[in-house]
Design a protein around this motif. Structure first.
Motif, PDB file in Angstrom:
ATOM      1  N   PHE A   1      52.380  74.238   3.785  1.00 10.08           N
ATOM      2  CA  PHE A   1      53.785  73.978   3.488  1.00 10.08           C
ATOM      3  C   PHE A   1      54.692  75.094   3.981  1.00 10.08           C
ATOM      4  O   PHE A   1      55.833  74.857   4.354  1.00 10.08           O
ATOM      5  CB  PHE A   1      53.976  73.782   1.995  1.00 10.08           C
ATOM      6  N   SER A   2      54.154  76.285   3.961  1.00  7.04           N
ATOM      7  CA  SER A   2      55.004  77.405   4.354  1.00  7.04           C
ATOM      8  C   SER A   2      54.141  78.581   4.787  1.00  7.04           C
ATOM      9  O   SER A   2      53.692  79.370   3.959  1.00  7.04           O
ATOM     10  CB  SER A   2      55.899  77.819   3.190  1.00  7.04           C
ATOM     11  N   ILE A   3      53.886  78.661   6.071  1.00  6.11           N
ATOM     12  CA  ILE A   3      53.143  79.811   6.585  1.00  6.11           C
ATOM     13  C   ILE A   3      54.131  80.942   6.805  1.00  6.11           C
ATOM     14  O   ILE A   3      55.040  80.832   7.620  1.00  6.11           O
ATOM     15  CB  ILE A   3      52.415  79.483   7.887  1.00  6.11           C
ATOM     16  N   ILE A   4      53.951  82.018   6.087  1.00 10.43           N
ATOM     17  CA  ILE A   4      54.842  83.152   6.225  1.00 10.43           C
ATOM     18  C   ILE A   4      54.391  84.071   7.349  1.00 10.43           C
ATOM     19  O   ILE A   4      55.187  84.541   8.151  1.00 10.43           O
ATOM     20  CB  ILE A   4      54.941  83.932   4.913  1.00 10.43           C
ATOM     21  N   ALA A   5      53.100  84.328   7.398  1.00 11.29           N
ATOM     22  CA  ALA A   5      52.596  85.253   8.403  1.00 11.29           C
ATOM     23  C   ALA A   5      51.225  84.816   8.886  1.00 11.29           C
ATOM     24  O   ALA A   5      50.441  84.230   8.131  1.00 11.29           O
ATOM     25  CB  ALA A   5      52.509  86.679   7.840  1.00 11.29           C
ATOM     26  N   MET A   6      50.963  85.115  10.139  1.00 11.83           N
ATOM     27  CA  MET A   6      49.638  84.909  10.712  1.00 11.83           C
ATOM     28  C   MET A   6      49.225  86.249  11.328  1.00 11.83           C
ATOM     29  O   MET A   6      49.990  86.826  12.108  1.00 11.83           O
ATOM     30  CB  MET A   6      49.655  83.794  11.757  1.00 11.83           C
ATOM     31  N   ARG A   7      48.067  86.717  10.950  1.00 12.88           N
ATOM     32  CA  ARG A   7      47.653  88.070  11.332  1.00 12.88           C
ATOM     33  C   ARG A   7      46.242  88.061  11.918  1.00 12.88           C
ATOM     34  O   ARG A   7      45.442  87.177  11.623  1.00 12.88           O
ATOM     35  CB  ARG A   7      47.661  88.994  10.116  1.00 12.88           C
ATOM     36  N   TRP A   8      45.968  89.076  12.682  1.00 18.35           N
ATOM     37  CA  TRP A   8      44.623  89.307  13.207  1.00 18.35           C
ATOM     38  C   TRP A   8      44.072  90.602  12.622  1.00 18.35           C
ATOM     39  O   TRP A   8      44.777  91.610  12.560  1.00 18.35           O
ATOM     40  CB  TRP A   8      44.631  89.410  14.728  1.00 18.35           C
ATOM     41  N   TYR A   9      42.819  90.542  12.212  1.00 19.01           N
ATOM     42  CA  TYR A   9      42.068  91.704  11.753  1.00 19.01           C
ATOM     43  C   TYR A   9      40.768  91.744  12.540  1.00 19.01           C
ATOM     44  O   TYR A   9      40.372  90.765  13.185  1.00 19.01           O
ATOM     45  CB  TYR A   9      41.750  91.597  10.253  1.00 19.01           C
ATOM     46  N   ARG A  10      40.087  92.869  12.470  1.00 18.71           N
ATOM     47  CA  ARG A  10      38.780  92.954  13.097  1.00 18.71           C
ATOM     48  C   ARG A  10      37.864  93.849  12.272  1.00 18.71           C
ATOM     49  O   ARG A  10      38.328  94.722  11.529  1.00 18.71           O
ATOM     50  CB  ARG A  10      38.880  93.478  14.532  1.00 18.71           C
ATOM     51  N   GLN A  11      36.577  93.605  12.430  1.00 17.40           N
ATOM     52  CA  GLN A  11      35.594  94.401  11.716  1.00 17.40           C
ATOM     53  C   GLN A  11      34.427  94.699  12.648  1.00 17.40           C
ATOM     54  O   GLN A  11      33.733  93.779  13.100  1.00 17.40           O
ATOM     55  CB  GLN A  11      35.096  93.669  10.464  1.00 17.40           C
ATOM     56  N   ALA A  12      34.257  95.973  12.921  1.00 15.47           N
ATOM     57  CA  ALA A  12      33.147  96.430  13.747  1.00 15.47           C
ATOM     58  C   ALA A  12      31.940  96.696  12.850  1.00 15.47           C
ATOM     59  O   ALA A  12      32.090  96.939  11.652  1.00 15.47           O
ATOM     60  CB  ALA A  12      33.546  97.690  14.502  1.00 15.47           C
ATOM     61  N   PRO A  13      30.746  96.679  13.416  1.00 17.20           N
ATOM     62  CA  PRO A  13      29.542  96.925  12.610  1.00 17.20           C
ATOM     63  C   PRO A  13      29.620  98.257  11.881  1.00 17.20           C
ATOM     64  O   PRO A  13      29.943  99.291  12.481  1.00 17.20           O
ATOM     65  CB  PRO A  13      28.425  96.929  13.657  1.00 17.20           C
ATOM     66  N   GLY A  14      29.360  98.218  10.591  1.00 17.62           N
ATOM     67  CA  GLY A  14      29.361  99.427   9.794  1.00 17.62           C
ATOM     68  C   GLY A  14      30.729  99.968   9.436  1.00 17.62           C
ATOM     69  O   GLY A  14      30.832 101.045   8.846  1.00 17.62           O
ATOM     70  N   LYS A  15      31.763  99.236   9.787  1.00 13.43           N
ATOM     71  CA  LYS A  15      33.126  99.704   9.501  1.00 13.43           C
ATOM     72  C   LYS A  15      33.867  98.702   8.637  1.00 13.43           C
ATOM     73  O   LYS A  15      33.482  97.533   8.527  1.00 13.43           O
ATOM     74  CB  LYS A  15      33.891  99.951  10.800  1.00 13.43           C
ATOM     75  N   GLN A  16      34.962  99.165   8.043  1.00 14.44           N
ATOM     76  CA  GLN A  16      35.787  98.282   7.234  1.00 14.44           C
ATOM     77  C   GLN A  16      36.657  97.403   8.134  1.00 14.44           C
ATOM     78  O   GLN A  16      36.958  97.757   9.279  1.00 14.44           O
ATOM     79  CB  GLN A  16      36.680  99.109   6.303  1.00 14.44           C
ATOM     80  N   ARG A  17      37.045  96.283   7.576  1.00 11.19           N
ATOM     81  CA  ARG A  17      37.956  95.403   8.301  1.00 11.19           C
ATOM     82  C   ARG A  17      39.295  96.117   8.460  1.00 11.19           C
ATOM     83  O   ARG A  17      39.807  96.726   7.516  1.00 11.19           O
ATOM     84  CB  ARG A  17      38.137  94.088   7.541  1.00 11.19           C
ATOM     85  N   GLU A  18      39.880  96.012   9.654  1.00 15.13           N
ATOM     86  CA  GLU A  18      41.137  96.690   9.918  1.00 15.13           C
ATOM     87  C   GLU A  18      42.161  95.740  10.529  1.00 15.13           C
ATOM     88  O   GLU A  18      41.812  94.783  11.228  1.00 15.13           O
ATOM     89  CB  GLU A  18      40.925  97.890  10.856  1.00 15.13           C
ATOM     90  N   PHE A  19      43.392  96.045  10.282  1.00 12.31           N
ATOM     91  CA  PHE A  19      44.512  95.279  10.806  1.00 12.31           C
ATOM     92  C   PHE A  19      44.624  95.480  12.317  1.00 12.31           C
ATOM     93  O   PHE A  19      44.457  96.587  12.814  1.00 12.31           O
ATOM     94  CB  PHE A  19      45.803  95.724  10.119  1.00 12.31           C
ATOM     95  N   VAL A  20      44.939  94.395  13.029  1.00 15.45           N
ATOM     96  CA  VAL A  20      45.117  94.477  14.474  1.00 15.45           C
ATOM     97  C   VAL A  20      46.553  94.139  14.862  1.00 15.45           C
ATOM     98  O   VAL A  20      47.215  94.921  15.548  1.00 15.45           O
ATOM     99  CB  VAL A  20      44.152  93.518  15.212  1.00 15.45           C
ATOM    100  N   ALA A  21      47.026  92.963  14.433  1.00 18.73           N
ATOM    101  CA  ALA A  21      48.369  92.530  14.834  1.00 18.73           C
ATOM    102  C   ALA A  21      48.849  91.435  13.891  1.00 18.73           C
ATOM    103  O   ALA A  21      48.046  90.732  13.285  1.00 18.73           O
ATOM    104  CB  ALA A  21      48.358  92.022  16.266  1.00 18.73           C
ATOM    105  N   SER A  22      50.171  91.300  13.804  1.00 19.26           N
ATOM    106  CA  SER A  22      50.730  90.249  12.965  1.00 19.26           C
ATOM    107  C   SER A  22      51.897  89.573  13.651  1.00 19.26           C
ATOM    108  O   SER A  22      52.629  90.203  14.433  1.00 19.26           O
ATOM    109  CB  SER A  22      51.171  90.797  11.612  1.00 19.26           C
ATOM    110  N   ALA A  23      52.074  88.296  13.335  1.00 13.47           N
ATOM    111  CA  ALA A  23      53.183  87.512  13.860  1.00 13.47           C
ATOM    112  C   ALA A  23      53.839  86.816  12.673  1.00 13.47           C
ATOM    113  O   ALA A  23      53.386  85.751  12.234  1.00 13.47           O
ATOM    114  CB  ALA A  23      52.684  86.489  14.875  1.00 13.47           C
ATOM    115  N   PRO A  24      54.880  87.411  12.114  1.00 15.44           N
ATOM    116  CA  PRO A  24      55.548  86.803  10.971  1.00 15.44           C
ATOM    117  C   PRO A  24      56.360  85.581  11.374  1.00 15.44           C
ATOM    118  O   PRO A  24      56.632  85.383  12.561  1.00 15.44           O
ATOM    119  CB  PRO A  24      56.453  87.925  10.457  1.00 15.44           C
ATOM    120  N   LEU A  25      56.751  84.788  10.385  1.00 17.16           N
ATOM    121  CA  LEU A  25      57.578  83.611  10.652  1.00 17.16           C
ATOM    122  C   LEU A  25      58.900  84.034  11.290  1.00 17.16           C
ATOM    123  O   LEU A  25      59.402  83.372  12.194  1.00 17.16           O
ATOM    124  CB  LEU A  25      57.834  82.852   9.354  1.00 17.16           C
ATOM    125  N   SER A  26      59.438  85.141  10.812  1.00 15.52           N
ATOM    126  CA  SER A  26      60.635  85.699  11.416  1.00 15.52           C
ATOM    127  C   SER A  26      60.488  87.203  11.463  1.00 15.52           C
ATOM    128  O   SER A  26      59.768  87.780  10.667  1.00 15.52           O
ATOM    129  CB  SER A  26      61.878  85.312  10.607  1.00 15.52           C
TER     130      SER A  26
END
Length: 117
Positions: free
Chosen positions: A29-54
C-alpha cells in the motif's frame, strides 16, 4: 503479505559490472523506502544503498562512485548497478522494503555476488 525477490547476482571478475534487481509484490500500500544491504562471510549485514520514495539516494562510503541505485515506483522495483567491482564486494546482497502503513520491513532471500581477483 509482501514478497521481495532479488535477482541478478553472479560471478564477475574484478573491474566488472553487475546489475541487481529487486521487486516487491503482494499487499503493498505504501512503500516508503527500498534499500540494499549485503553480508559477507563472517561479517555483519551492512547497508549499501537506499532509494526512498522521495528525496535523495544514499550510499555507503565503500560503494560511492561505483554503485548506483534507482527505483521504478510503477513496478515496485529497485535496481543496483554495480560497476568497478572489487573482491571485497563479494557478499550476499539483500533487498529491504519498508512499508509505511504497517511500519514493517520485509527482506528478500538474497542474491550472491562473487568478485574474483
Amino acid at each position: 503479505q509482501v514478497q521481495v525477490v532479488e535477482s541478478g547476482g553472479g560471478l564477475v571478475q574484478a573491474g566488472g559490472s553487475l546489475r541487481l534487481s529487486c521487486t516487491a509484490s503482494g499487499s503493498i500500500f505504501s512503500i516508503i523506502a527500498m534499500r540494499w544491504y549485503r553480508q559477507a562471510p563472517g561479517k555483519q549485514r551492512e547497508f549499501v544503498a537506499s532509494a526512498p520514495l522521495s528525496g535523495s539516494t544514499n550510499y555507503a562510503d565503500s560503494v560511492k562512485g561505483r554503485f548506483t541505485v534507482s527505483r521504478d515506483n510503477a513496478k515496485n522495483t529497485v535496481y543496483l548497478q554495480m560497476n568497478s567491482l572489487k573482491p571485497e564486494d563479494t557478499a550476499v546482497y539483500y533487498c529491504n522494503v519498508y512499508i509505511g502503513v504497517t511500519a514493517t520491513n520485509y527482506w528478500g532471500q538474497g542474491t550472491q555476488v562473487t568478485v574474483s581477483s
